[in-house]
Design an enzyme around this catalytic site. Sequence first.
Site, mmCIF file in Angstrom:
data_model
loop_
_atom_site.group_PDB
_atom_site.id
_atom_site.type_symbol
_atom_site.label_atom_id
_atom_site.label_comp_id
_atom_site.label_asym_id
_atom_site.label_seq_id
_atom_site.Cartn_x
_atom_site.Cartn_y
_atom_site.Cartn_z
ATOM 1 N N LEU A 218 0.830 -1.209 0.000
ATOM 2 C CA LEU A 218 0.000 0.000 0.000
ATOM 3 C C LEU A 218 0.864 1.258 0.000
ATOM 4 O O LEU A 218 0.522 2.262 -0.623
ATOM 5 C CB LEU A 218 -0.913 0.003 1.228
ATOM 6 C CG LEU A 218 -2.072 -0.987 1.163
ATOM 7 C CD1 LEU A 218 -2.741 -1.133 2.517
ATOM 8 C CD2 LEU A 218 -3.087 -0.533 0.122
ATOM 9 N N ASP B 246 -0.479 -7.741 -3.867
ATOM 10 C CA ASP B 246 -0.031 -6.343 -3.910
ATOM 11 C C ASP B 246 -0.226 -5.734 -5.304
ATOM 12 O O ASP B 246 -0.419 -4.527 -5.435
ATOM 13 C CB ASP B 246 1.444 -6.234 -3.498
ATOM 14 C CG ASP B 246 1.579 -6.202 -1.979
ATOM 15 O OD1 ASP B 246 0.641 -5.738 -1.317
ATOM 16 O OD2 ASP B 246 2.620 -6.647 -1.464
ATOM 17 N N THR C 253 12.295 3.019 18.873
ATOM 18 C CA THR C 253 12.967 3.149 17.579
ATOM 19 C C THR C 253 14.014 2.057 17.372
ATOM 20 O O THR C 253 14.607 1.946 16.306
ATOM 21 C CB THR C 253 13.660 4.527 17.441
ATOM 22 O OG1 THR C 253 14.664 4.609 18.459
ATOM 23 C CG2 THR C 253 12.673 5.666 17.602
ATOM 24 N N LYS C 254 14.227 1.243 18.416
ATOM 25 C CA LYS C 254 15.280 0.231 18.349
ATOM 26 C C LYS C 254 15.098 -0.765 17.190
ATOM 27 O O LYS C 254 16.065 -1.069 16.486
ATOM 28 C CB LYS C 254 15.336 -0.513 19.697
ATOM 29 C CG LYS C 254 16.688 -1.107 20.037
ATOM 30 C CD LYS C 254 17.764 -0.066 20.097
ATOM 31 C CE LYS C 254 18.912 -0.425 20.971
ATOM 32 N NZ LYS C 254 19.748 0.745 21.276
ATOM 33 N N PRO C 255 13.873 -1.293 16.991
ATOM 34 C CA PRO C 255 13.717 -2.230 15.867
ATOM 35 C C PRO C 255 14.137 -1.589 14.538
ATOM 36 O O PRO C 255 14.757 -2.253 13.697
ATOM 37 C CB PRO C 255 12.220 -2.544 15.873
ATOM 38 C CG PRO C 255 11.763 -2.284 17.264
ATOM 39 C CD PRO C 255 12.628 -1.166 17.777
ATOM 40 N N CYS D 30 -17.643 -16.782 -10.125
ATOM 41 C CA CYS D 30 -16.852 -17.944 -10.523
ATOM 42 C C CYS D 30 -17.398 -19.226 -9.894
ATOM 43 O O CYS D 30 -18.411 -19.750 -10.337
ATOM 44 C CB CYS D 30 -15.380 -17.700 -10.218
ATOM 45 S SG CYS D 30 -14.312 -18.711 -11.256
ATOM 46 N N HIS E 73 -14.172 -12.757 -12.823
ATOM 47 C CA HIS E 73 -13.943 -12.092 -11.528
ATOM 48 C C HIS E 73 -14.000 -10.566 -11.695
ATOM 49 O O HIS E 73 -12.953 -9.940 -11.867
ATOM 50 C CB HIS E 73 -12.573 -12.489 -10.968
ATOM 51 C CG HIS E 73 -12.506 -13.904 -10.502
ATOM 52 N ND1 HIS E 73 -12.834 -14.280 -9.222
ATOM 53 C CD2 HIS E 73 -12.178 -15.039 -11.159
ATOM 54 C CE1 HIS E 73 -12.695 -15.593 -9.093
ATOM 55 N NE2 HIS E 73 -12.296 -16.078 -10.260
ATOM 56 N N GLU F 232 -14.342 -8.382 -9.527
ATOM 57 C CA GLU F 232 -13.678 -7.669 -8.431
ATOM 58 C C GLU F 232 -12.242 -7.293 -8.777
ATOM 59 O O GLU F 232 -11.692 -6.343 -8.226
ATOM 60 C CB GLU F 232 -13.721 -8.500 -7.142
ATOM 61 C CG GLU F 232 -12.807 -9.728 -7.070
ATOM 62 C CD GLU F 232 -13.405 -10.986 -7.700
ATOM 63 O OE1 GLU F 232 -14.317 -10.852 -8.540
ATOM 64 O OE2 GLU F 232 -12.952 -12.108 -7.361
HETATM 65 N N1 GLN Z 1 -13.051 -24.215 -8.660
HETATM 66 C C1 GLN Z 1 -13.699 -23.628 -9.781
HETATM 67 C C2 GLN Z 1 -12.952 -23.881 -11.067
HETATM 68 O O1 GLN Z 1 -11.795 -24.193 -11.062
HETATM 69 C C3 GLN Z 1 -13.902 -22.130 -9.588
HETATM 70 C C4 GLN Z 1 -12.634 -21.353 -9.520
HETATM 71 C C5 GLN Z 1 -12.807 -19.969 -8.947
HETATM 72 O O2 GLN Z 1 -13.812 -19.680 -8.288
HETATM 73 N N2 GLN Z 1 -11.849 -19.099 -9.182
HETATM 74 O O3 GLN Z 1 -13.519 -23.766 -12.123
#
Ligand code: GLN
Length: 533
Positions: free
Chosen positions: A8, A60, A176-178, A367, A502, A504
């Site tokens: 971050l 990350d 501050t030692k660490p 998924c 996905h 997200e």
């Molecule tokens: N396990 C499922 C697959 O391999 C879904 C994978 C997931 O949700 N990323 O298709």
Amino acid sequence: MSSLGKGLTAASLATNLQSRGFKVKLRKLDPYLNIDPGTMNPNQHGEVFVTNDGAETDLDLGHYERFTGVFATKHDNITAGSVYQNVIKNERKGKYLGNTVQVIPHVTDEIKFRIFNDLKKIDFLIVEVGGTVGDIESLPFLESIRQLRNEMSKNQTIFIHLTLVPYLNAADELKTKPTQHSVKELRGIGIQPDLLICRCERKITETDKEKMALFCNINSKNIIQALDVTNIYELPLVLNKENLDERVLYNLNIKKYKKANLKKWREISNLQKNPKNSVNIGIIGKYIELKDAYKSLSEALYHSGIHNSTEINIIWINAEKSINVKSSLKNLNGILVPGGFGKRGTLGKISSIKFARENNIPFLGICFGMQLAVIEYAQNVINIKNASSSEFKINNAENIIGLMTEWIKDGKNVKRTINTDYGGSMRLGSYECILQNKSLISKIYNKNIIEERHRHRYEMNIKYESLFKENGMIISGKSPDGMLPEIVELPGHKWYLGVQFHPELSSQPLKPHPIFNSFINASLNNKKHAKSK
Ligand code: GLN
């Protein structure tokens, strides 16, 4: 050490430099011996972030994308595993011309090569070195960056060290030692940090700074306080206030730069602090011990919360414990079943999906969540009692979800069998999907062709399309060749969506994802409706 917030901090520094008009890029060096984190348990390592070009990477990289909006690529996560793999491959090919292959220079040369490999035109490259100073594994990486400083011209590199300055309650004192010891350790391997960023829960005094300056051989102006923040999107603002970006520019002898323009970050930070509404979103998952396991997901929900002026209360529900749906799910305004692997915990997820479907609660299946929504519908509505996925290896099951053996990537056929290597062999990265007109999903995106990131080995078998349609569940998005179902929905339901990809992974605070925006909005309406009843 881990969880200090290196990712971050790196992302925030990049954001601040970007806000001054510079082009930035972030990369992560990971000292573990896995080729990538794709095969690691999310409860140990956190989420696996998938890039557009199909790499399974450290979470990350998700922070980097969310903060800077710059898409990460497969070149941006450099693991010791992949470095050694290449060195050994080169050795077998005879590329080292009879030399003894050694960590210095062969491994370090490979690391340095990768740090600069495939870089577009940028002003700043920020390289985050994973692990802790003093770990055996991180030595070749630290040695590589030490060498780089000598090889590059003066003022072209700086070293920034992130340390913890703990507060001792009993003594009412910051220690501050660490930090002193960590810097000593670093200097022992030839690296003198130019800047220190000190993570702390209490303010660092000037005296503390002077002390660290003296013992760490650093000008006190280059010691930056990084006080805990309540929300991560405040971090660019907070670090800018502490002069981090200015000190970086100063140390690199860059004299011409613009004022940082962080207006948008200030806006979202204010919106997040003063929400008008709130909703309860239940996530039914298996990896809930470590919040990092669903990092992009919770961030995507928060982004859409900001967009909808709504505070998001995430209720984590353990799918592996038996779920009493009536009592555990009744206060939820929206239900989300995220990605996942394996049979364990599926019963809890399936019963939650059934509850959302039968009670008209906004439901988003991602998924694995989509695959289980299809199985739930088959079992309870279409009456295929043994409906399942071949992932669960159940004898005499009717596998509506099956192993993907063939698909098209960039115009080429990709094939896999049951014996293909486990790591890196899923359908990974960004793929096109064609949306059905007038469906919920086409309204959400307001277009007909989308591209989203994938990470799965199994898929719904398209041959079931008409059976599901006759019974009320439609496939509203497919791969361009029409062979892979990507989205399912229930036109009779208030808001019910299952997506094989996905979403997200591509949500950003300044560009929240339309699916989550719509899901939060529907959950909010559901709450208002429930109240008015
Ligand atoms: N396990 C499922 C697959 O391999 C879904 C994978 C997931 O949700 N990323 O298709």
